[in-house]
Design a protein around this motif. Structure first.
Motif, PDB file in Angstrom:
ATOM      1  N   LEU A  75      12.486 -55.012  58.178  1.00 49.08           N
ATOM      2  CA  LEU A  75      12.914 -55.981  59.411  1.00 49.08           C
ATOM      3  C   LEU A  75      13.434 -55.011  60.596  1.00 49.08           C
ATOM      4  O   LEU A  75      14.182 -54.241  60.284  1.00 49.08           O
ATOM      5  CB  LEU A  75      14.010 -57.033  58.796  1.00 49.08           C
ATOM      6  CG  LEU A  75      14.474 -57.769  60.369  1.00 49.08           C
ATOM      7  CD1 LEU A  75      13.398 -58.698  60.421  1.00 49.08           C
ATOM      8  CD2 LEU A  75      15.899 -58.456  59.687  1.00 49.08           C
ATOM      9  N   TRP A  76      12.740 -55.275  61.599  1.00 48.05           N
ATOM     10  CA  TRP A  76      13.314 -54.496  62.922  1.00 48.05           C
ATOM     11  C   TRP A  76      13.764 -55.749  63.737  1.00 48.05           C
ATOM     12  O   TRP A  76      13.482 -56.704  63.283  1.00 48.05           O
ATOM     13  CB  TRP A  76      12.023 -53.716  63.754  1.00 48.05           C
ATOM     14  CG  TRP A  76      11.427 -52.665  62.733  1.00 48.05           C
ATOM     15  CD1 TRP A  76      11.995 -52.011  61.962  1.00 48.05           C
ATOM     16  CD2 TRP A  76      10.047 -52.298  62.928  1.00 48.05           C
ATOM     17  NE1 TRP A  76      11.071 -51.195  61.467  1.00 48.05           N
ATOM     18  CE2 TRP A  76       9.892 -51.255  62.028  1.00 48.05           C
ATOM     19  CE3 TRP A  76       9.095 -52.549  63.674  1.00 48.05           C
ATOM     20  CZ2 TRP A  76       8.467 -50.671  61.674  1.00 48.05           C
ATOM     21  CZ3 TRP A  76       7.624 -52.032  63.607  1.00 48.05           C
ATOM     22  CH2 TRP A  76       7.661 -50.737  62.600  1.00 48.05           C
ATOM     23  N   GLU A  77      14.158 -55.033  64.863  1.00 51.19           N
ATOM     24  CA  GLU A  77      14.946 -56.416  65.698  1.00 51.19           C
ATOM     25  C   GLU A  77      13.588 -57.264  66.444  1.00 51.19           C
ATOM     26  O   GLU A  77      13.603 -58.256  66.612  1.00 51.19           O
ATOM     27  CB  GLU A  77      15.499 -55.745  66.917  1.00 51.19           C
ATOM     28  CG  GLU A  77      16.067 -56.596  67.627  1.00 51.19           C
ATOM     29  CD  GLU A  77      17.222 -56.362  68.676  1.00 51.19           C
ATOM     30  OE1 GLU A  77      18.092 -57.107  69.099  1.00 51.19           O
ATOM     31  OE2 GLU A  77      17.203 -54.894  68.829  1.00 51.19           O
ATOM     32  N   LYS A  78      12.537 -56.718  66.489  1.00 46.58           N
ATOM     33  CA  LYS A  78      11.237 -57.186  66.877  1.00 46.58           C
ATOM     34  C   LYS A  78      10.096 -57.231  66.046  1.00 46.58           C
ATOM     35  O   LYS A  78       8.941 -57.103  66.496  1.00 46.58           O
ATOM     36  CB  LYS A  78      10.756 -56.555  68.350  1.00 46.58           C
ATOM     37  CG  LYS A  78      11.830 -56.909  69.266  1.00 46.58           C
ATOM     38  CD  LYS A  78      12.180 -58.295  69.728  1.00 46.58           C
ATOM     39  CE  LYS A  78      13.274 -58.452  70.816  1.00 46.58           C
ATOM     40  NZ  LYS A  78      13.744 -59.662  71.142  1.00 46.58           N
ATOM     41  N   GLY A  79      10.121 -57.205  64.915  1.00 49.23           N
ATOM     42  CA  GLY A  79       9.071 -57.280  63.677  1.00 49.23           C
ATOM     43  C   GLY A  79       9.344 -56.504  62.363  1.00 49.23           C
ATOM     44  O   GLY A  79      10.504 -56.554  62.052  1.00 49.23           O
ATOM     45  N   PHE A  80       8.488 -55.937  62.160  1.00 42.26           N
ATOM     46  CA  PHE A  80       8.263 -55.121  60.565  1.00 42.26           C
ATOM     47  C   PHE A  80       7.466 -54.095  60.680  1.00 42.26           C
ATOM     48  O   PHE A  80       6.242 -54.053  61.323  1.00 42.26           O
ATOM     49  CB  PHE A  80       8.401 -55.956  59.371  1.00 42.26           C
ATOM     50  CG  PHE A  80       7.479 -57.036  59.684  1.00 42.26           C
ATOM     51  CD1 PHE A  80       5.935 -56.790  59.208  1.00 42.26           C
ATOM     52  CD2 PHE A  80       7.853 -58.376  60.152  1.00 42.26           C
ATOM     53  CE1 PHE A  80       4.931 -57.602  59.431  1.00 42.26           C
ATOM     54  CE2 PHE A  80       6.537 -59.480  60.030  1.00 42.26           C
ATOM     55  CZ  PHE A  80       5.357 -58.920  59.829  1.00 42.26           C
ATOM     56  N   GLY A  81       7.355 -53.217  59.823  1.00 45.68           N
ATOM     57  CA  GLY A  81       6.129 -52.187  59.449  1.00 45.68           C
ATOM     58  C   GLY A  81       4.726 -52.925  59.126  1.00 45.68           C
ATOM     59  O   GLY A  81       4.839 -53.990  58.570  1.00 45.68           O
ATOM     60  N   ILE A  82       3.923 -52.147  59.233  1.00 47.51           N
ATOM     61  CA  ILE A  82       2.307 -52.607  58.902  1.00 47.51           C
ATOM     62  C   ILE A  82       2.291 -53.134  57.259  1.00 47.51           C
ATOM     63  O   ILE A  82       2.779 -52.361  56.758  1.00 47.51           O
ATOM     64  CB  ILE A  82       1.238 -51.393  59.058  1.00 47.51           C
ATOM     65  CG1 ILE A  82       1.400 -51.235  60.700  1.00 47.51           C
ATOM     66  CG2 ILE A  82      -0.088 -51.838  58.765  1.00 47.51           C
ATOM     67  CD1 ILE A  82       0.790 -49.782  60.830  1.00 47.51           C
ATOM     68  N   ILE A  83       1.669 -53.971  57.287  1.00 48.05           N
ATOM     69  CA  ILE A  83       1.547 -54.537  55.548  1.00 48.05           C
ATOM     70  C   ILE A  83       0.308 -53.619  55.330  1.00 48.05           C
ATOM     71  O   ILE A  83      -0.733 -54.253  55.177  1.00 48.05           O
ATOM     72  CB  ILE A  83       1.159 -55.912  55.838  1.00 48.05           C
ATOM     73  CG1 ILE A  83       2.304 -56.815  56.437  1.00 48.05           C
ATOM     74  CG2 ILE A  83       1.205 -56.430  54.388  1.00 48.05           C
ATOM     75  CD1 ILE A  83       3.862 -56.410  56.044  1.00 48.05           C
ATOM     76  N   PHE A  84       0.381 -52.475  54.609  1.00 45.63           N
ATOM     77  CA  PHE A  84      -0.762 -51.653  54.537  1.00 45.63           C
ATOM     78  C   PHE A  84      -1.425 -51.927  53.246  1.00 45.63           C
ATOM     79  O   PHE A  84      -2.688 -51.842  53.021  1.00 45.63           O
ATOM     80  CB  PHE A  84      -0.245 -50.193  54.157  1.00 45.63           C
ATOM     81  CG  PHE A  84       0.316 -49.441  55.282  1.00 45.63           C
ATOM     82  CD1 PHE A  84      -0.842 -49.001  56.083  1.00 45.63           C
ATOM     83  CD2 PHE A  84       1.569 -48.974  55.659  1.00 45.63           C
ATOM     84  CE1 PHE A  84      -0.630 -48.143  57.297  1.00 45.63           C
ATOM     85  CE2 PHE A  84       1.616 -48.417  56.653  1.00 45.63           C
ATOM     86  CZ  PHE A  84       0.727 -47.787  57.676  1.00 45.63           C
ATOM     87  N   SER A  85      -0.885 -52.706  52.209  1.00 49.61           N
ATOM     88  CA  SER A  85      -1.534 -53.168  50.957  1.00 49.61           C
ATOM     89  C   SER A  85      -2.762 -54.083  51.220  1.00 49.61           C
ATOM     90  O   SER A  85      -3.773 -54.186  50.699  1.00 49.61           O
ATOM     91  CB  SER A  85      -0.655 -53.726  50.022  1.00 49.61           C
ATOM     92  OG  SER A  85      -0.115 -54.906  50.690  1.00 49.61           O
ATOM     93  N   GLU A  86      -2.560 -54.797  52.134  1.00 50.42           N
ATOM     94  CA  GLU A  86      -3.774 -55.939  52.622  1.00 50.42           C
ATOM     95  C   GLU A  86      -5.195 -55.146  53.182  1.00 50.42           C
ATOM     96  O   GLU A  86      -5.984 -55.921  53.252  1.00 50.42           O
ATOM     97  CB  GLU A  86      -3.259 -56.791  53.902  1.00 50.42           C
ATOM     98  CG  GLU A  86      -2.091 -57.996  53.344  1.00 50.42           C
ATOM     99  CD  GLU A  86      -2.459 -59.004  52.570  1.00 50.42           C
ATOM    100  OE1 GLU A  86      -3.977 -59.227  52.559  1.00 50.42           O
ATOM    101  OE2 GLU A  86      -1.997 -59.703  51.788  1.00 50.42           O
ATOM    102  N   LEU A  87      -4.592 -54.023  53.770  1.00 52.96           N
ATOM    103  CA  LEU A  87      -5.809 -53.021  54.193  1.00 52.96           C
ATOM    104  C   LEU A  87      -6.714 -52.831  52.946  1.00 52.96           C
ATOM    105  O   LEU A  87      -7.991 -52.267  53.366  1.00 52.96           O
ATOM    106  CB  LEU A  87      -5.337 -51.839  55.080  1.00 52.96           C
ATOM    107  CG  LEU A  87      -4.526 -52.342  56.023  1.00 52.96           C
ATOM    108  CD1 LEU A  87      -4.036 -51.081  56.769  1.00 52.96           C
ATOM    109  CD2 LEU A  87      -5.134 -53.178  57.153  1.00 52.96           C
ATOM    110  N   VAL A  88      -6.152 -52.581  51.838  1.00 55.36           N
ATOM    111  CA  VAL A  88      -6.991 -52.073  50.713  1.00 55.36           C
ATOM    112  C   VAL A  88      -7.055 -53.235  49.632  1.00 55.36           C
ATOM    113  O   VAL A  88      -7.491 -53.140  48.451  1.00 55.36           O
ATOM    114  CB  VAL A  88      -6.328 -51.112  49.944  1.00 55.36           C
ATOM    115  CG1 VAL A  88      -6.363 -49.953  50.733  1.00 55.36           C
ATOM    116  CG2 VAL A  88      -4.869 -51.359  49.499  1.00 55.36           C
ATOM    117  N   GLY A  89      -7.158 -54.617  50.283  1.00 57.51           N
ATOM    118  CA  GLY A  89      -7.447 -55.721  49.393  1.00 57.51           C
ATOM    119  C   GLY A  89      -6.563 -56.095  48.396  1.00 57.51           C
ATOM    120  O   GLY A  89      -6.662 -56.936  47.469  1.00 57.51           O
TER     121      GLY A  89
END
Length: 305
Positions: A163-177
């Motif tokens: 959690l950042w003040e304006k979002g969060f980090g990339i959801i990398f696992s979705e990029l590899v299925g």
């Protein structure tokens, strides 16, 4: 930020290339949480030395092992040989043999100087940081091995990239299925349940408007779930922007090579992007220029100052 940090906790806020460093001033066990990116290791060392004012660093704790959070481990260990490095569970075997593919450094085209870990966090577990006990909590989503640190007595959460003040980090696992959006939602629900008074994020300033940040994050995860290509777009732009920040200038050939060597360019990504890597590189180069992150100089992208 309305709430002041308690005595003994210092946040060294960095940019987007290096994560923040959270320094715990303890006469017996001075500790830093997360150590930034390798290309900024000299500045990391200087900042930690200045913060500790001659006291030797005794412990490094990593919330996760992405290169922008663990890239200063080696230089700090070299300067403070007695310092222990403690990492989350999940990738300890990859650290031992230094498998850069499993550690994500190959896929992202990023560098992290090799280090050895001394211990592994227990999740869930308890950790003494400064004058208080902190809970070590799972924080799957951005990185399924990531942890957060929670001090109930202080009402402070070290959220890493969950959690950042304006979002969060990339959801990398979705990029590899692999599933990731739902796990990010679960992490956000856990943060809401904790109801912290202050959040110290992996990037950006500490903040107290936690409900607003959670609302923004939950809206964003739903937006990504509605069209998973948005997550892929964000990932490629973020990886290219990170590489550009690290090197100041990238040629189109560099961008194409990054896309080719990256494991994110797989069957899942090819379903989103049928174009070849060179064409895809040109498209994303144009997008970085359009959003004001870079300038075009012939076939090169130059970081916009």
């Amino acid at each position: 930020m309305d709430m002041q940090l308690p005595d003994g906790i210092q946040v060294l806020e960095r940019g987007w290339l290096s994560s923040n460093h959270i320094v715990f001033h303890d006469p017996e066990l001075p500790t830093v949480v997360d150590t930034g990116y390798g290309s900024e290791r000299a500045q990391t060392l200087a900042l930690i030395q200045a913060a500790l004012q001659g006291q030797p660093l005794q412990r490094i704790i990593n919330t996760h092992l992405h290169s922008d959070h663990a890239g200063g481990n080696a230089v700090l260990k070299a300067h403070y040989p007695a310092c222990q490095i403690i990492i989350p569970p999940g990738l300890q075997d990859a650290v031992t043999v230094w498998d850069e593919a499993r550690l994500s450094y190959t896929a992202t085209g990023q560098h992290c100087e090799r280090f050895l870990h001394d211990a592994v966090l227990t999740v869930p577990g308890t950790l003494r940081l400064g004058a208080h006990d902190w809970q070590v909590l799972p924080a799957a989503g951005h990185d399924h091995d990531m942890v957060m640190l929670w001090c109930e007595a202080l009402g402070i959460l070290i959220s890493a990239d969950a959690l950042w003040e304006k979002g969060f980090g990339i959801i990398f696992s979705e990029l590899v299925g692999e599933p990731g959006f739902g796990r990010q939602q679960a992490t956000l629900a856990l943060i809401a349940q904790l109801s912290p008074k202050l959040v110290i994020p992996g990037h950006g300033a500490p903040f107290t408007e936690v409900d607003a940040a959670l609302q923004t994050a939950n809206s964003r995860i739903q937006w990504l779930m509605d069209d998973p290509k948005r997550n892929a777009d964000n990932a490629i732009k973020a990886l290219l922007a990170f590489k550009l920040m690290a090197h100041q200038r990238l040629s189109l050939a560099d961008i194409t090579q990054l896309i080719q060597q990256s494991q994110i360019f797989n069957t899942v990504m090819k379903a989103h992007y049928p174009d070849d890597p060179a064409r895809l590189g040109e498209v994303f180069a144009q997008q970085l220029v359009k959003v004001g992150a870079a300038l075009r100089d012939g076939d090169d992208l130059v970081l916009k100052s």
